[in-house]
Motif scaffolding. Structure first.
Motif, PDB file in Angstrom:
ATOM      1  N   ALA A  18     -14.000 -11.491  -6.740  1.00 18.51           N
ATOM      2  CA  ALA A  18     -15.227 -10.742  -7.023  1.00 18.51           C
ATOM      3  C   ALA A  18     -15.816 -10.169  -5.735  1.00 18.51           C
ATOM      4  N   HIS A  19     -15.818 -10.974  -4.669  1.00 25.19           N
ATOM      5  CA  HIS A  19     -16.343 -10.519  -3.383  1.00 25.19           C
ATOM      6  C   HIS A  19     -15.544  -9.323  -2.852  1.00 25.19           C
ATOM      7  N   LEU A  20     -14.228  -9.383  -3.048  1.00 22.56           N
ATOM      8  CA  LEU A  20     -13.353  -8.324  -2.539  1.00 22.56           C
ATOM      9  C   LEU A  20     -13.206  -7.156  -3.510  1.00 22.56           C
ATOM     10  N   ASP A  21     -13.788  -7.317  -4.694  1.00 19.99           N
ATOM     11  CA  ASP A  21     -13.709  -6.296  -5.743  1.00 19.99           C
ATOM     12  C   ASP A  21     -12.262  -6.009  -6.147  1.00 19.99           C
ATOM     13  N   ARG A  65      -4.926 -10.824  -8.799  1.00 23.14           N
ATOM     14  CA  ARG A  65      -4.331 -10.197  -7.609  1.00 23.14           C
ATOM     15  C   ARG A  65      -4.619 -10.973  -6.331  1.00 23.14           C
ATOM     16  N   VAL A  66      -5.325 -12.112  -6.445  1.00 28.31           N
ATOM     17  CA  VAL A  66      -5.577 -12.962  -5.281  1.00 28.31           C
ATOM     18  C   VAL A  66      -4.674 -14.188  -5.405  1.00 28.31           C
ATOM     19  N   LYS A  67      -3.763 -14.315  -4.442  1.00 25.81           N
ATOM     20  CA  LYS A  67      -2.779 -15.400  -4.475  1.00 25.81           C
ATOM     21  C   LYS A  67      -2.599 -15.989  -3.086  1.00 25.81           C
ATOM     22  N   ARG A  68      -2.247 -17.251  -3.031  1.00 28.03           N
ATOM     23  CA  ARG A  68      -1.952 -17.901  -1.757  1.00 28.03           C
ATOM     24  C   ARG A  68      -0.768 -17.174  -1.123  1.00 28.03           C
ATOM     25  N   ALA A  69      -0.891 -16.815   0.130  1.00 25.96           N
ATOM     26  CA  ALA A  69       0.181 -16.111   0.832  1.00 25.96           C
ATOM     27  C   ALA A  69       1.336 -17.061   1.127  1.00 25.96           C
ATOM     28  N   VAL A 128     -13.650 -14.345   4.920  1.00 23.09           N
ATOM     29  CA  VAL A 128     -14.846 -14.956   4.343  1.00 23.09           C
ATOM     30  C   VAL A 128     -14.939 -16.382   4.876  1.00 23.09           C
ATOM     31  N   VAL A 129     -16.166 -16.795   5.111  1.00 23.94           N
ATOM     32  CA  VAL A 129     -16.448 -18.120   5.659  1.00 23.94           C
ATOM     33  C   VAL A 129     -17.234 -18.904   4.617  1.00 23.94           C
ATOM     34  N   ASP A 130     -16.737 -20.056   4.268  1.00 26.05           N
ATOM     35  CA  ASP A 130     -17.359 -20.924   3.269  1.00 26.05           C
ATOM     36  C   ASP A 130     -18.773 -21.293   3.696  1.00 26.05           C
ATOM     37  N   VAL A 131     -19.742 -20.969   2.858  1.00 22.11           N
ATOM     38  CA  VAL A 131     -21.137 -21.284   3.148  1.00 22.11           C
ATOM     39  C   VAL A 131     -21.342 -22.798   3.328  1.00 22.11           C
ATOM     40  N   ALA A 132     -20.490 -23.619   2.733  1.00 24.19           N
ATOM     41  CA  ALA A 132     -20.615 -25.077   2.866  1.00 24.19           C
ATOM     42  C   ALA A 132     -20.460 -25.535   4.317  1.00 24.19           C
ATOM     43  N   LEU A 175     -20.345 -14.817   4.988  1.00 22.83           N
ATOM     44  CA  LEU A 175     -20.574 -16.119   4.348  1.00 22.83           C
ATOM     45  C   LEU A 175     -20.459 -15.951   2.838  1.00 22.83           C
ATOM     46  N   LEU A 176     -19.757 -16.880   2.201  1.00 22.48           N
ATOM     47  CA  LEU A 176     -19.544 -16.822   0.763  1.00 22.48           C
ATOM     48  C   LEU A 176     -19.347 -18.224   0.240  1.00 22.48           C
ATOM     49  N   GLU A 177     -19.920 -18.508  -0.914  1.00 26.14           N
ATOM     50  CA  GLU A 177     -19.627 -19.776  -1.555  1.00 26.14           C
ATOM     51  C   GLU A 177     -18.238 -19.657  -2.165  1.00 26.14           C
ATOM     52  N   VAL A 178     -17.305 -20.441  -1.641  1.00 28.61           N
ATOM     53  CA  VAL A 178     -15.916 -20.318  -2.088  1.00 28.61           C
ATOM     54  C   VAL A 178     -15.436 -21.532  -2.882  1.00 28.61           C
ATOM     55  N   ALA A 179     -16.249 -22.568  -2.953  1.00 26.29           N
ATOM     56  CA  ALA A 179     -15.818 -23.812  -3.600  1.00 26.29           C
ATOM     57  C   ALA A 179     -15.599 -23.622  -5.097  1.00 26.29           C
ATOM     58  N   ALA A 180     -14.492 -24.162  -5.563  1.00 25.21           N
ATOM     59  CA  ALA A 180     -14.232 -24.178  -7.007  1.00 25.21           C
ATOM     60  C   ALA A 180     -15.204 -25.155  -7.638  1.00 25.21           C
TER      61      ALA A 180
END
Length: 158
Positions: free
Chosen positions: A75-78, A83-87, A115-119, A152-157
């Motif tokens: 969502a952040h990357l639009d 289409r977002v997968k572990r490289a 992106v940097v985890d806000v946590a 900064l982005l909340e990335v936690a599942a």
């Protein structure tokens, strides 16, 4: 040939943020291993995780206490979540110049979307990989944003 650790040291110096890189006798390829060696909470480890996102690559600096929610990153990357997968390891090394298990937030051949985890802001000191699985450096979440040009982005599942 420049090693990952040398590239990280140079990138930190060039950014005006020289740090003493902590080198361990045994590898610290995971957040748990690093936290144990450093005597800190696993959440204070900034895991450098590389994902493919659409046609590009994104670096996610995630707290070691979390799994990354790919939907939030997408969502952040639009881009579509699918289409977002572990490289894969080859993609990681091409994008960062470093191998999985020792990827740093800096010292890459070219800038990466980040992106940097806000946590990570909950910790006065966070530890990030320094280019190989034997080294890390101390920093802060705010400095990681500055060093990477990240967001900064909340990335936690959840």
């Amino acid at each position: 040939m420049t090693t990952g650790r040398e590239a990280v040291r140079r990138a930190l110096e060039d950014a005006g943020a020289p740090r003493e890189i902590q080198v361990f006798e045994t590898p610290v390829p995971s957040a748990a291993a690093a936290a144990e060696q450093l005597g800190c909470e696993v959440g204070a480890i900034a895991n450098s995780l590389v994902f493919t996102a659409g046609d590009g690559v994104v670096l996610v600096l995630a707290s070691g206490a979390h799994r990354v929610d790919l939907g939030r990153v997408a969502a952040h990357l639009d881009v579509a979540k699918r289409r977002v997968k572990r490289a894969d390891p080859d993609t990681v090394e091409r994008a960062t110049g470093q191998r999985v298990g020792g990827v740093a937030p800096v010292g890459h051949p070219a800038p990466l979307t980040c992106v940097v985890d806000v946590a990570l802001t909950a910790f006065p000191t966070v530890w990030a990989g320094a280019g190989d699985e034997h080294s890390m450096f101390p920093t802060t979440a705010a400095e990681l944003v500055d060093l990477t040009g990240g967001t900064l982005l909340e990335v936690a599942a959840g």
